[in-house]
Design a protein around this motif. Structure first.
Motif, PDB file in Angstrom:
ATOM      1  N   ASP A   1       3.795  91.290 108.138  1.00  0.00           N
ATOM      2  CA  ASP A   1       4.283  91.768 109.411  1.00  0.00           C
ATOM      3  C   ASP A   1       3.171  90.949 110.365  1.00  0.00           C
ATOM      4  OD1 ASP A   1       6.465  93.072 108.902  1.00  0.00           O
ATOM      5  OD2 ASP A   1       5.652  95.287 109.349  1.00  0.00           O
ATOM      6  N   VAL A   2       2.097  91.259 109.986  1.00  0.00           N
ATOM      7  CA  VAL A   2       1.078  90.665 110.902  1.00  0.00           C
ATOM      8  C   VAL A   2       1.298  89.094 111.181  1.00  0.00           C
ATOM      9  CG1 VAL A   2      -1.341  89.881 111.178  1.00  0.00           C
ATOM     10  CG2 VAL A   2      -0.815  92.440 110.356  1.00  0.00           C
TER      11      VAL A   2
ATOM     12  N   ALA B   1       4.267  88.661 113.287  1.00  0.00           N
ATOM     13  CA  ALA B   1       4.144  88.834 114.689  1.00  0.00           C
ATOM     14  C   ALA B   1       3.343  87.921 115.327  1.00  0.00           C
ATOM     15  CB  ALA B   1       3.038  90.132 114.761  1.00  0.00           C
TER      16      ALA B   1
ATOM     17  N   ASN C   1       3.641  84.695 114.264  1.00  0.00           N
ATOM     18  CA  ASN C   1       4.603  83.615 114.469  1.00  0.00           C
ATOM     19  C   ASN C   1       5.513  83.826 115.664  1.00  0.00           C
ATOM     20  OD1 ASN C   1       5.323  81.309 112.983  1.00  0.00           O
ATOM     21  ND2 ASN C   1       5.659  82.745 111.325  1.00  0.00           N
ATOM     22  N   VAL C   2       6.021  85.182 116.058  1.00  0.00           N
ATOM     23  CA  VAL C   2       6.750  85.379 116.984  1.00  0.00           C
ATOM     24  C   VAL C   2       6.089  85.403 118.575  1.00  0.00           C
ATOM     25  CG1 VAL C   2       8.038  87.362 118.167  1.00  0.00           C
ATOM     26  CG2 VAL C   2       8.454  86.795 115.614  1.00  0.00           C
ATOM     27  N   ASP C   3       4.760  85.838 118.406  1.00  0.00           N
ATOM     28  CA  ASP C   3       3.803  85.805 119.550  1.00  0.00           C
ATOM     29  C   ASP C   3       3.486  84.181 119.897  1.00  0.00           C
ATOM     30  OD1 ASP C   3       3.840  88.562 119.907  1.00  0.00           O
ATOM     31  OD2 ASP C   3       1.803  88.795 118.919  1.00  0.00           O
TER      32      ASP C   3
ATOM     33  N   LEU D   1      -9.315  87.851 109.285  1.00  0.00           N
ATOM     34  CA  LEU D   1      -9.096  88.749 108.528  1.00  0.00           C
ATOM     35  C   LEU D   1      -9.640  88.509 107.234  1.00  0.00           C
ATOM     36  CD1 LEU D   1      -5.442  89.800 109.535  1.00  0.00           C
ATOM     37  CD2 LEU D   1      -7.280  91.178 110.137  1.00  0.00           C
TER      38      LEU D   1
ATOM     39  N   ARG E   1      15.862  89.465 111.715  1.00  0.00           N
ATOM     40  CA  ARG E   1      14.644  88.702 111.025  1.00  0.00           C
ATOM     41  C   ARG E   1      15.468  87.081 111.414  1.00  0.00           C
ATOM     42  NH1 ARG E   1      10.182  89.828 108.570  1.00  0.00           N
ATOM     43  NH2 ARG E   1      10.383  87.842 107.439  1.00  0.00           N
TER      44      ARG E   1
ATOM     45  N   GLY F   1      15.270  86.407 115.003  1.00  0.00           N
ATOM     46  CA  GLY F   1      13.929  86.372 115.534  1.00  0.00           C
ATOM     47  C   GLY F   1      13.407  84.815 114.805  1.00  0.00           C
TER      48      GLY F   1
ATOM     49  N   LEU G   1      12.456  84.187 111.742  1.00  0.00           N
ATOM     50  CA  LEU G   1      11.511  84.571 110.506  1.00  0.00           C
ATOM     51  C   LEU G   1      12.046  84.260 109.309  1.00  0.00           C
ATOM     52  CD1 LEU G   1       9.962  87.754 112.009  1.00  0.00           C
ATOM     53  CD2 LEU G   1       8.773  85.586 111.962  1.00  0.00           C
TER      54      LEU G   1
ATOM     55  N   PRO H   1      10.157  80.647 115.492  1.00  0.00           N
ATOM     56  CA  PRO H   1      10.116  81.803 116.144  1.00  0.00           C
ATOM     57  C   PRO H   1       9.429  81.581 117.669  1.00  0.00           C
ATOM     58  CG  PRO H   1       9.545  82.478 113.969  1.00  0.00           C
ATOM     59  CD  PRO H   1       9.704  80.812 114.190  1.00  0.00           C
TER      60      PRO H   1
ATOM     61  N   ILE I   1      10.954  85.184 122.123  1.00  0.00           N
ATOM     62  CA  ILE I   1      11.401  86.435 121.923  1.00  0.00           C
ATOM     63  C   ILE I   1      10.322  87.310 121.804  1.00  0.00           C
ATOM     64  CG2 ILE I   1      13.658  85.784 121.087  1.00  0.00           C
ATOM     65  CD1 ILE I   1      12.120  85.907 118.172  1.00  0.00           C
TER      66      ILE I   1
ATOM     67  N   MET J   1       9.075  90.970 119.157  1.00  0.00           N
ATOM     68  CA  MET J   1       9.472  91.779 118.153  1.00  0.00           C
ATOM     69  C   MET J   1       8.583  92.812 118.154  1.00  0.00           C
ATOM     70  SD  MET J   1      10.964  90.048 114.623  1.00  0.00           S
ATOM     71  CE  MET J   1      11.430  91.246 113.384  1.00  0.00           C
TER      72      MET J   1
ATOM     73  N   PHE K   1       7.316  95.494 115.412  1.00  0.00           N
ATOM     74  CA  PHE K   1       7.692  95.978 113.838  1.00  0.00           C
ATOM     75  C   PHE K   1       7.500  97.382 113.499  1.00  0.00           C
ATOM     76  CE2 PHE K   1       6.556  91.721 114.173  1.00  0.00           C
ATOM     77  CZ  PHE K   1       7.168  90.997 113.247  1.00  0.00           C
ATOM     78  N   GLN K   2       8.172  97.861 112.516  1.00  0.00           N
ATOM     79  CA  GLN K   2       8.090  99.007 112.025  1.00  0.00           C
ATOM     80  C   GLN K   2       6.544  99.580 111.894  1.00  0.00           C
ATOM     81  OE1 GLN K   2      10.256  99.743 108.438  1.00  0.00           O
ATOM     82  NE2 GLN K   2       9.934 101.796 108.151  1.00  0.00           N
ATOM     83  N   SER K   3       5.747  98.653 111.318  1.00  0.00           N
ATOM     84  CA  SER K   3       4.334  98.810 111.017  1.00  0.00           C
ATOM     85  C   SER K   3       3.441  98.658 112.294  1.00  0.00           C
ATOM     86  CB  SER K   3       3.938  98.057 109.810  1.00  0.00           C
ATOM     87  OG  SER K   3       3.945  96.675 110.221  1.00  0.00           O
TER      88      SER K   3
ATOM     89  N   ALA L   1       2.236  96.006 113.091  1.00  0.00           N
ATOM     90  CA  ALA L   1       1.579  94.768 112.920  1.00  0.00           C
ATOM     91  C   ALA L   1       0.751  94.557 114.040  1.00  0.00           C
ATOM     92  CB  ALA L   1       2.790  93.624 112.957  1.00  0.00           C
ATOM     93  N   LEU L   2      -0.078  95.155 114.498  1.00  0.00           N
ATOM     94  CA  LEU L   2      -1.160  94.958 115.492  1.00  0.00           C
ATOM     95  C   LEU L   2      -2.027  94.042 114.753  1.00  0.00           C
ATOM     96  CD1 LEU L   2      -1.580  98.353 117.276  1.00  0.00           C
ATOM     97  CD2 LEU L   2      -0.393  96.335 118.104  1.00  0.00           C
ATOM     98  N   TYR L   3      -2.948  93.180 115.429  1.00  0.00           N
ATOM     99  CA  TYR L   3      -4.034  92.678 114.714  1.00  0.00           C
ATOM    100  C   TYR L   3      -5.364  93.543 114.572  1.00  0.00           C
ATOM    101  CZ  TYR L   3      -0.872  89.045 116.480  1.00  0.00           C
ATOM    102  OH  TYR L   3       0.575  88.454 116.695  1.00  0.00           O
ATOM    103  N   PRO L   4      -5.652  93.776 113.310  1.00  0.00           N
ATOM    104  CA  PRO L   4      -6.610  94.895 113.103  1.00  0.00           C
ATOM    105  C   PRO L   4      -7.880  94.602 113.543  1.00  0.00           C
ATOM    106  CG  PRO L   4      -6.052  93.785 110.921  1.00  0.00           C
ATOM    107  CD  PRO L   4      -4.917  93.387 112.056  1.00  0.00           C
TER     108      PRO L   4
ATOM    109  N   PRO M   1      -0.409  86.826 122.821  1.00  0.00           N
ATOM    110  CA  PRO M   1       0.949  85.865 123.267  1.00  0.00           C
ATOM    111  C   PRO M   1       0.525  84.959 124.275  1.00  0.00           C
ATOM    112  CG  PRO M   1       1.691  88.023 122.850  1.00  0.00           C
ATOM    113  CD  PRO M   1       0.092  88.206 122.810  1.00  0.00           C
TER     114      PRO M   1
ATOM    115  N   ARG N   1       2.512  94.235 123.921  1.00  0.00           N
ATOM    116  CA  ARG N   1       2.429  93.089 123.446  1.00  0.00           C
ATOM    117  C   ARG N   1       3.828  92.263 123.432  1.00  0.00           C
ATOM    118  NH1 ARG N   1       0.347  92.155 117.482  1.00  0.00           N
ATOM    119  NH2 ARG N   1       2.383  92.994 116.768  1.00  0.00           N
TER     120      ARG N   1
END
Lengths: 339, 344
Positions: A232-233, A236, A238-240, A255, B49, B52, B54, B74, B79, B81, B83-85, B87-90, B101, B148
């Motif tokens: 997902d990261v 994300a 990619n999309v960003d 990471l 996906r 998007g 992907l 993508p 666009i 997106m 995500f369910q999770s 998908a933040l950059y930790p 972005p 985001r």
């Protein structure tokens, strides 16, 4: 008449000794015991012994511990070979591990992609790690042989090595191109490079074998780290709108840093304490001790030379670095546990 | 702003047997909130996906704003997106997460700051900009993910079950906020969910998917009142639509549990009657469910909890459905056999 007056023990009639293993106070120490014995016998005792030896005049013939203060350390530091060994140990470790980090990142990135034959390539990459060190180094000893090296042979056939005039000059299409590029005889006009006979080349050889040896482990560790980055990261990013390099430098590598630290520390432990490579490859740290390292020097001094005290003093110099690395590893482990 | 269109989109995975997405045609209107609803494994996330970028489609084309983008990566589709999770950059602060972005688009630092301020203001997270994602609650993370997505003012929002990681209470309010947010920014939104409550409550239109195909596209009202087939009829509604085989016509009669009432309450001769044998009742606070059978078929009736019901467990009584609440389905194909609205 009254039943409440009589307190019946819950486990009446049951032999409580049958359940003594169920008690944490008994079972815990019991399960820990083998580890404790192992650490005391095979880590603690030798360490204490090494420290004691290093401040004594013990020799192989006379192991009585007569205290001599820091005499062994002074002798070690005063010795030119020790200083070369110390410098080599640090240099081999740092340079080889920096190269390994670079290559392991590249390799892991390539191996994490999908392509045909990926499993075979992964297997081949792992091979150096599964080979016993001594065996692998023997292979390199032959590969880098001063007379029969196949690398030299290949260089000779390509015109990179050997005379560029006279009857011994090699002539084939490849060597023609090489000479046309102005690379004729760049490795010398002699018949051999003499990898292990010249100090600088011998050091380079030891360095390369260290890289060859520790690269697989680092690659596998980094590969595991890469796989652990959530899809997902990456999606994300990619999309960003992040391209390959932005994703590499802003997402993947940051990471991956904690995992890279683990691989780096492991590599340091393996290369810093290694004595097999110089011992076999350059015949005990030769030529003229130019590839000597602390571990081999401690062995030569203490065991072969018979001076246990001086050997122990040399080996003790490994300790601060190893202790530091161990502390860092524990900190990393704790950080991963809590986050 | 731009509309999304899928033309004959098909996706087959290697060694996966059938198609995960099987020749789907779907078009949104500009600024629409379109929900993809279906059970897990129906291909809705795969479709999202592919839109998007992907996942490359096996066949078909994707259009965004009338432009074919099928072969574009993508990042070239403009666009966003969620995500369910999330998908933040930790490893990044909330600020850098939202600004990512913009950094990728190489906007000047000052503009980045401005836009992050604007997006975080809209979502009420401007006080969290210095935190790392792990220091945030689920709801806050979701807002960061939305910020985001919002910050680069994309043509299209793609949302993949963004509420499923929230607890039930938070989800209800997040649903409301998300819909209001979409109305305010007016960006075309494609929202994937398996939760019919989310779909009914938020979507301008719903596309119901099953086994890689779209079964029906329509407004929540159309989908609920006029299901195109027995899948849609039983997937939506809780409890689902009752389906009773009719011996005479060879059709299936479908009706909603709330339309199944005692014959005495059904006015006029417009009603179709069924003998209903009640096995058990269930009291759910606001409503009461009667579980039973019509003939051999399990049937459920639903009433407000305060309704007076002269019904006894174990007894059979005459129930009825108004003719206009009765839907007819083909017993073999499951398709509707009477007039319906809004087929996709």
């Amino acid at each position: 008449m009254s039943t409440s007056a009589q307190v019946v023990p819950v486990a009446a009639g049951v032999d409580r000794r049958r359940y003594w293993l169920d008690r944490e106070g008994v079972l815990g120490p019991l399960l820990l015991l083998p580890t404790v014995v192992y650490i005391i016998a095979l880590v603690g005792f030798p360490l204490v012994l090494a420290v004691l030896y290093s401040v004594s005049d013990a020799t192989v013939g006379d192991q009585s511990l007569d205290f001599v203060g820091l005499r062994n350390f002074r002798a070690a530091i005063g010795d030119g070979t020790f200083r070369v060994a110390l410098r080599n140990t640090v240099a081999f470790t740092l340079v080889s591990q920096l190269i390994v980090m670079l290559l392991a990142n590249l390799l892991a990135l390539v191996l994490s992609a999908d392509f045909h034959g990926k499993r075979l390539v992964r297997f081949l990459v792992m091979l150096p790690w599964t080979t016993p060190v001594a065996l692998g180094v023997l292979g390199w000893l032959w590969t880098l042989d001063n007379v029969y090296s196949p690398i030299d042979y290949a260089f000779r056939q390509m015109g990179l090595l050997g005379p560029s005039i006279g009857p011994l000059r090699v002539d084939n299409p490849v060597s023609d191109v090489v000479r046309w590029l102005g690379l004729g005889s760049v490795f010398g006009t002699g018949s051999n490079v003499l990898w292990l006979a010249q100090p600088a080349l011998a050091q380079l050889s030891v360095l390369l074998v260290h890289v060859w040896r520790t690269l697989p482990l680092a690659t596998v560790i980094l590969l595991a780290g890469l796989t652990a980055i959530p899809q997902d990261v990456k999606d994300a990013a990619n999309v960003d709108g992040a391209g390959f390099f932005r994703q590499l430098f802003y997402i993947r590598i940051p990471l991956l840093l904690p995992i890279m630290a683990v691989a780096f520390l492991y590599g340091i432990v393996f290369t810093f304490t290694d004595m097999t490579i110089p011992f076999i490859l350059t015949n005990r740290g030769g030529p003229v001790d130019s590839t000597q390292v602390l571990a081999s020097w401690a062995f030569i001094k203490g065991i072969e030379g018979g001076s246990l005290g001086e050997g122990a003093a040399v080996a003790i110099f490994l300790f601060p670095v190893m202790a530091g690395v161990a502390a860092l590893m524990l900190r990393l482990a704790r950080r991963t546990e809590t986050s | 702003m731009a509309a999304i269109e899928a033309r004959g989109i098909t996706k087959r995975f290697d060694g996966g047997g059938g198609a995960a997405v099987d020749g789907i045609d779907l078009a949104s209107t500009d600024g629409e909130f379109l929900v993809l609803l279906g059970p897990s494994g129906c291909g809705k996330t795969t479709l999202l996906r592919m839109i998007g970028g992907l996942e490359p489609p096996t066949a078909g084309d994707i259009l965004i704003g009338g432009r074919v983008v099928t072969d574009l990566p993508p990042r070239a589709r403009h666009i966003a997106m969620v995500f369910q999770s999330y998908a933040l950059y930790p490893h990044m602060t909330v600020f850098n997460n939202i600004a990512f972005p913009l950094q990728a688009a190489k906007l000047p630092k000052e503009t980045q700051k401005q836009k992050v301020g604007w997006a975080s203001g809209i979502l009420g997270i401007d006080h969290l900009l210095d935190r790392k994602p792990r220091q945030l609650s689920g709801g806050q993370r979701q807002r960061v993910a939305l910020a985001r997505a919002l910050v680069r003012e994309p043509n299209v929002f793609l949302l993949d079950e963004p509420l499923s990681n929230l607890d039930a209470q938070r989800r209800a309010s997040a649903r409301d906020e998300l819909q209001q947010f979409q109305r305010r920014v007016g960006t075309t939104t494609l929202y994937v969910t398996h939760d019919q409550v989310e779909a009914m409550g938020m979507g301008d239109r719903i596309a119901v998917m099953d086994q890689g195909r779209i079964r029906q596209v329509g407004t929540p009202l159309e989908i609920y009142d006029d299901p195109a087939d027995t899948f849609v009829a039983t997937f939506l509604g809780s409890p689902p639509m009752n389906l009773i085989p009719d011996g005479a016509s060879g059709l299936l009669f479908g009706f909603r549990p709330e339309h199944f009432v005692p014959a005495s309450d059904a006015t006029g001769d417009d009603a179709v009657r069924f003998p209903f044998h009640v096995h058990r009742t269930e009291y759910l606070g606001a409503e009461r469910l009667l579980y039973g059978a019509v003939g051999e078929t399990r049937t459920i009736a639903r009433f407000p909890a305060n309704a007076d019901l002269p019904i006894h467990v174990g007894a059979t009584s005459e129930f009825a459905v108004r003719r206009r609440d009765l839907k007819r389905f083909d017993r073999e194909t499951g398709l509707r056999r009477d007039q319906i609205r809004g087929i996709g």
